[in-house]
Scaffold this motif. Structure first.
Motif, PDB file in Angstrom:
ATOM      1  N   ASN A 232      84.605  45.502  -3.005  1.00 34.47           N
ATOM      2  CA  ASN A 232      85.320  45.248  -1.750  1.00 34.47           C
ATOM      3  C   ASN A 232      85.903  46.562  -1.221  1.00 34.47           C
ATOM      4  N   LEU A 235      88.093  48.695   5.168  1.00 32.86           N
ATOM      5  CA  LEU A 235      87.552  49.349   6.367  1.00 32.86           C
ATOM      6  C   LEU A 235      88.655  49.846   7.301  1.00 32.86           C
ATOM      7  N   SER A 239      86.341  53.637   3.945  1.00 28.64           N
ATOM      8  CA  SER A 239      85.018  53.325   4.477  1.00 28.64           C
ATOM      9  C   SER A 239      84.087  52.983   3.311  1.00 28.64           C
ATOM     10  N   VAL A 240      82.855  52.631   3.652  1.00 21.71           N
ATOM     11  CA  VAL A 240      81.861  52.336   2.624  1.00 21.71           C
ATOM     12  C   VAL A 240      81.038  53.605   2.391  1.00 21.71           C
ATOM     13  N   LEU A 250      83.994  43.343   2.710  1.00 16.70           N
ATOM     14  CA  LEU A 250      84.558  44.295   3.675  1.00 16.70           C
ATOM     15  C   LEU A 250      85.956  43.859   4.097  1.00 16.70           C
ATOM     16  N   ILE A 252      88.231  43.857   6.573  1.00 15.83           N
ATOM     17  CA  ILE A 252      88.052  44.191   7.986  1.00 15.83           C
ATOM     18  C   ILE A 252      89.266  43.818   8.831  1.00 15.83           C
ATOM     19  N   LEU A 270      80.829  44.568  12.315  1.00 13.28           N
ATOM     20  CA  LEU A 270      80.078  44.051  11.166  1.00 13.28           C
ATOM     21  C   LEU A 270      78.565  44.226  11.298  1.00 13.28           C
ATOM     22  N   PHE A 273      76.550  46.566   9.088  1.00 14.01           N
ATOM     23  CA  PHE A 273      76.601  46.174   7.670  1.00 14.01           C
ATOM     24  C   PHE A 273      75.666  44.988   7.414  1.00 14.01           C
ATOM     25  N   VAL A 280      77.376  39.730   3.751  1.00  8.77           N
ATOM     26  CA  VAL A 280      78.644  40.455   3.507  1.00  8.77           C
ATOM     27  C   VAL A 280      79.795  39.442   3.419  1.00  8.77           C
ATOM     28  N   VAL A 282      83.705  38.930   4.133  1.00  7.79           N
ATOM     29  CA  VAL A 282      84.734  39.578   4.964  1.00  7.79           C
ATOM     30  C   VAL A 282      86.101  39.130   4.461  1.00  7.79           C
ATOM     31  N   ASN A 285      92.098  43.578   4.466  1.00  9.01           N
ATOM     32  CA  ASN A 285      91.848  44.883   3.835  1.00  9.01           C
ATOM     33  C   ASN A 285      92.657  45.082   2.568  1.00  9.01           C
TER      34      ASN A 285
END
Lengths: 308, 336
Positions: A232, A235, A239-240, A250, A252, A270, A273, A280, A282, A285
């Motif tokens: 996880n 974002l 970042s990834v 993510l 987000i 998204l 991704f 993914v 979500v 964060n």
């Protein structure tokens, strides 16, 4: 495909906090407190169902922070003063490691059992994760007075966590590992030593052999990317990494600000991704503890609307 | 003006009497007229002031009886904030974290009435007026309006400066700026420093700065830049470990925290004395004030009282030792 998921905690409802306080001063029985935990968990699961969150946790209602009470069930640890949890107005009780670590008998598997029962009753189609602090984050946030190095301490924590994970009645375990992205904030205290990336990766991949792991990082971009786990990423503050190709969650939605995100902008964010990863998860964060309860649920409902 | 060596003080908050908490509750439900509520707060204020004085504290305050919480109280008085609900800080402690949703406005004095009341009722010559600082209010608020935290903090500094000027006119001698969040973001410490300096600009009173549960190495690099004469810091919580940063405190005073405010165990006078002897290896006694780590409000009232009593007793042990060296008093310094 977008799958909305919860990571870590929900804000502890004030009504539950009052019950815990009453219990701590002897004005509420253990049975009544247990009833309160179950009732609040039930309400949370109903709200998660209504919000469309598909992968859930028990909200960590029984936890004061991501380390407590687990560290109270480990021999070799004394629980010390309050320290800032990263750059938040949120504090944790620090583990002081005074001797060799070993897991004591503890109620955590039973707590997960209770949550599972409630989930089966009110939201059977959801997947419940158990949440534990990761060994790297535990090591960085400990005051180490016993082990030769932080690497050894992280390994000792991994052994304890491995033992505990074997007893958990779930297939999926979430490890809270912010330290993979933000080791020890200077807001907490000065860092004196590191856990090497090799050791961090090795011990997490070792734990992934016991249960399927969902490794949650936040407050930065992780520098360690264990394989064979769901990672996880935050974002909002990170970042990834380009080279990441595994299963992905993510973070987000900003769990440290009340301002609401716009659904269309989140969807735009998204798209790349989805093209790269296909599926993914979500999530917020970071922990939802940093938000007022009403806003946290509004953000979860927004996440739920991204699903599908 | 002279003070006994190692002057004792409080940080600010103190447990509210249970009856006052009931008044807060009734008032919030609209079942108590405002006039009655204000009277209850004033009575509690005197009760706690007396309690502080009975413990032997040299520089007391009223335990913030009129304040619901250290940021919420201010954000509810400053125009431009709204509340979404409580946020947990640790365990079962919460605060109402406000969100800045429009331009902030100074609508009314923030603590002037409190100060007038305490001044009128205290038997002591000096009291300490604690006020939450601009960076902490900014950091402990959500920001939905300003373009940056810096902008929000500087706006708050302007508002607080206005209040400090009023307090000076009214005879305040010692204001403590509470900035527990100023070291939250290592990169933003210079913003916090600038906000504090803007808030105190042109005000001629003694300013203390209280910072707690933080990494003090980040603060030590800015000791000299901060226009305050005292740093009131927490040490008991961290078991008096890691005090080397105090080597950088070369001329300002230290308010040395010797009482753990999150642990109901009452420290003995000997423990307090031991801690003071330890800190004297870093800061000479003429630059030391003694206080608890932080506000005492989360403790049981009897325990909070006994902790203050033992703190003062511990100080007296060391004062006797210092008296043998002829060190009995220090001047009250507005600036250093």
């Amino acid at each position: 495909m977008i799958v909305p998921a919860l990571i870590g905690s929900l804000p502890r409802p004030v009504s539950l906090a009052k019950k815990i306080e009453q219990y701590s001063i002897g004005r509420l029985s253990k049975e009544k407190l247990e009833e309160a935990y179950r009732e609040h968990t039930r309400r949370a699961f109903v709200k998660l169902r209504n919000a469309g969150i598909k992968v859930i946790t028990d909200g960590l209602y029984r936890w004061d922070d991501i380390f407590n009470p687990l560290i109270r069930f480990i021999d070799g640890i004394e629980v010390d003063g309050l320290f800032k949890f990263y750059e938040n107005n949120f504090f944790y009780r620090a583990p002081v490691v005074r001797g060799e670590l070993s897991l004591r008998e503890n109620p955590i598997p039973e707590w997960i059992n209770v949550a599972l029962e409630i989930k089966e009753e009110v939201y059977p189609e959801a997947t419940l994760k158990a949440v534990l602090p990761g060994p790297v984050t535990l090591a960085y946030h400990s005051i180490n007075e016993a082990y030769e190095s932080l690497n050894e301490l992280a390994e000792a924590y991994a052994n304890v966590l491995g033992e505990l994970m074997k007893e958990l009645p779930v297939k999926l375990v979430e490890l809270q590992e912010p330290a993979l992205a933000a080791e020890l904030s200077r807001a907490t205290r000065e860092k004196k030593e590191d856990v090497s990336p090799e050791v961090a990766r090795e011990i997490i991949e070792g734990l992934a052999k016991i249960r399927e792991l969902w490794v949650v990082t936040y407050f930065g971009t992780p520098r360690v990317l264990p394989e064979g786990v769901i990672m996880n990423f935050d974002l909002i503050e990170g970042s990834v990494p380009e080279n990441y190709s595994g299963r992905i969650g993510l973070g987000i939605v900003n769990a440290r600000e009340t301002k609401m995100e716009r659904r269309d902008r989140l969807i735009d964010r998204l798209r790349p991704f989805l093209r790269k990863y296909g599926e993914v998860y979500v999530t917020p964060n970071t922990l939802l503890d940093f938000l007022p309860e009403s806003v946290a649920w509004r953000k979860l409902r927004l996440l739920g609307k991204l699903g599908g | 003006m002279e003070l006994p060596i190692l002057p004792t003080s409080v940080i600010g908050s103190y447990p509210k009497p249970r009856w006052l908490l009931r008044m807060y509750n009734l008032y919030s439900l609209g079942r108590l007229p405002e006039e009655d509520f204000r009277e209850a707060v004033k009575d509690a204020s005197v009760a706690v002031l007396r309690e502080h004085e009975r413990t032997g504290i040299d520089i007391p305050w009223d335990g913030e009886m009129g304040r619901s919480e250290m940021t919420e109280y201010f954000t509810s008085k400053i125009g431009g904030f709204r509340f979404y609900g409580p946020v947990r800080v640790w365990g079962n402690a919460y605060f109402n974290k406000a969100a800045a949703v429009s331009k902030l406005e100074y609508r009314e004095p923030l603590v002037l009435d409190e100060f007038r009341w305490v001044k009128e009722n205290t038997t002591r010559e000096i009291v300490k007026v604690p006020i939450t600082g601009p960076y902490t209010i900014a950091e402990w608020s959500f920001n939905e309006y300003y373009s940056s935290k810096e902008e929000l903090a500087f706006e708050l500094a302007k508002i607080l400066n206005r209040e400090f000027r009023l307090l000076e006119e009214e005879g305040a001698k010692f204001i403590q700026i509470d900035e527990p969040a100023m070291l939250n973001h290592p990169d933003e410490v210079p913003i916090a420093v600038e906000a504090i300096n803007r808030a105190v600009k042109g005000v001629n009173v003694k300013f203390g700065l209280h910072v707690c549960f933080s990494n003090y190495h980040l603060l030590a690099d800015h000791f000299d830049e901060l226009r305050v004469s005292q740093f009131a810091l927490e040490f008991a919580n961290r078991k008096f470990r890691d005090m080397d940063f105090l080597r950088k405190l070369t001329h300002q005073e230290l308010g040395f925290g010797v009482i753990d405010v999150h642990n109901p165990r009452v420290e003995s006078p000997e423990e307090v004395a031991r801690a003071i002897r330890k800190v004297m290896n870093y800061v000479e006694p003429e630059r030391l004030y003694i206080n608890p780590d932080c506000g005492l409000k989360l403790l049981d009232r009897r325990i909070a009282y006994q902790k203050l009593v033992n703190m003062v007793r511990g100080v007296e042990i060391v004062r006797k030792e210092l008296a043998r060296e002829g060190k009995k008093s220090i001047p009250f310094r507005r600036s250093v």
